[in-house]
Design an enzyme around this catalytic site. Structure first.
Site, PDB file in Angstrom:
ATOM      1  N   SER A 133      -4.789  10.876  -0.828  1.00  0.00           N
ATOM      2  CA  SER A 133      -3.456  11.412  -0.580  1.00  0.00           C
ATOM      3  C   SER A 133      -3.215  12.645  -1.456  1.00  0.00           C
ATOM      4  O   SER A 133      -3.949  13.619  -1.368  1.00  0.00           O
ATOM      5  CB  SER A 133      -2.422  10.310  -0.835  1.00  0.00           C
ATOM      6  OG  SER A 133      -1.124  10.723  -0.489  1.00  0.00           O
ATOM      7  N   HIS A 168      -4.146  11.984   4.380  1.00  0.00           N
ATOM      8  CA  HIS A 168      -3.227  11.498   5.411  1.00  0.00           C
ATOM      9  C   HIS A 168      -1.938  12.307   5.312  1.00  0.00           C
ATOM     10  O   HIS A 168      -1.794  13.157   4.445  1.00  0.00           O
ATOM     11  CB  HIS A 168      -2.971   9.994   5.287  1.00  0.00           C
ATOM     12  CG  HIS A 168      -2.284   9.573   4.024  1.00  0.00           C
ATOM     13  ND1 HIS A 168      -2.019   8.263   3.710  1.00  0.00           N
ATOM     14  CD2 HIS A 168      -1.790  10.290   2.971  1.00  0.00           C
ATOM     15  CE1 HIS A 168      -1.401   8.189   2.542  1.00  0.00           C
ATOM     16  NE2 HIS A 168      -1.257   9.398   2.078  1.00  0.00           N
TER      17      HIS A 168
END
EC number: 3.4.21.92
Length: 219
Positions: free
Chosen positions: A101, A126
């Site tokens: 992330s 993501h």
């Protein structure tokens, strides 16, 4: 039983006796920074403060940021990324363990050609999720709009720094995409894998300077 943060001896320039300091403060003096936790405002402010101090001390000497992070706050991660672009010295990023992330976003923010993943590191990207508010119903739409803006901002950075087309970035951000070190290199998030013979040896062998005798600290 936890042992706390280890302490190591450090001799200040001009001093005869060493003092004991925690290991991270000692390593910061060697321009080695560590992101080894979730990204939040506290660690982001610490890293930014250290980078600004080191930039003022010497705006040409390289910094090294070691990353093992599951991600965290989008805004805090962007702040660290922007600080890395702002300072004068190159910031080499090295992924150890996991950069997920916002951890992968910060990893990607290192100086181009100096973004490194160790052989068994994992990288995950993501789409951003954020929560500025405490669930007030009237603020949900406002937050959703802000998350979409952050998503576009982050996607553009990924496009610019990986060379991937926009449709690939948006497609991959729609779900959790895990990559090996070699896959992250192919994707453009990192430039080198630790076992790559083209990796600069000085990145790995700065440790002798940490153990130098009195002379090195008094120069």
């Amino acid at each position: 039983m936890p042992i706390g943060v280890p302490k190591v001896p450090f001799r200040l320039p001009g001093e005869e006796d060493a003092v004991w300091v925690d290991i991270y403060n000692r390593l910061y003096r060697e321009r080695l920074l560590f992101l080894g936790q979730r990204v939040d405002d506290e660690i982001a402010n610490q890293l930014i403060g250290i980078m600004m101090y080191l930039n003022g001390e010497d705006d040409s000497k390289e910094m090294f940021m070691y990353i093992n992070s599951p991600g965290g706050s989008v805004v805090a991660g962007i702040a660290v990324f922007d600080a890395m672009q702002y300072v004068g010295p190159d910031v080499t990023t090295i992924c150890m363990g996991m950069a997920a992330s916002m951890g992968s976003f910060i990893l990607m923010g290192g100086e181009m050609t100096k973004r490194i993943a160790l052989p068994h590191a994992r990288v995950m990207i993501h789409q951003p999720a954020s929560s500025y508010y405490d669930g007030q119903a009237g603020e949900c739409l406002m937050e959703a709009e802000e998350v979409l803006k952050l998503r576009d901002c982050i996607a553009k950075v990924y496009m610019n720094r990986t060379g991937q087309p926009g449709w690939v970035i948006y497609r991959d951000m729609d779900r959790d995409i895990f990559m090996s070190a070699l896959e992250a290199k192919s994707y453009g998030i990192v430039d080198l894998v630790g076992e790559d013979p083209t990796a600069t040896p000085s990145v790995w062998f700065r440790w002798p300077s940490l153990l130098d005798s009195k002379d090195s600290n008094e120069k």
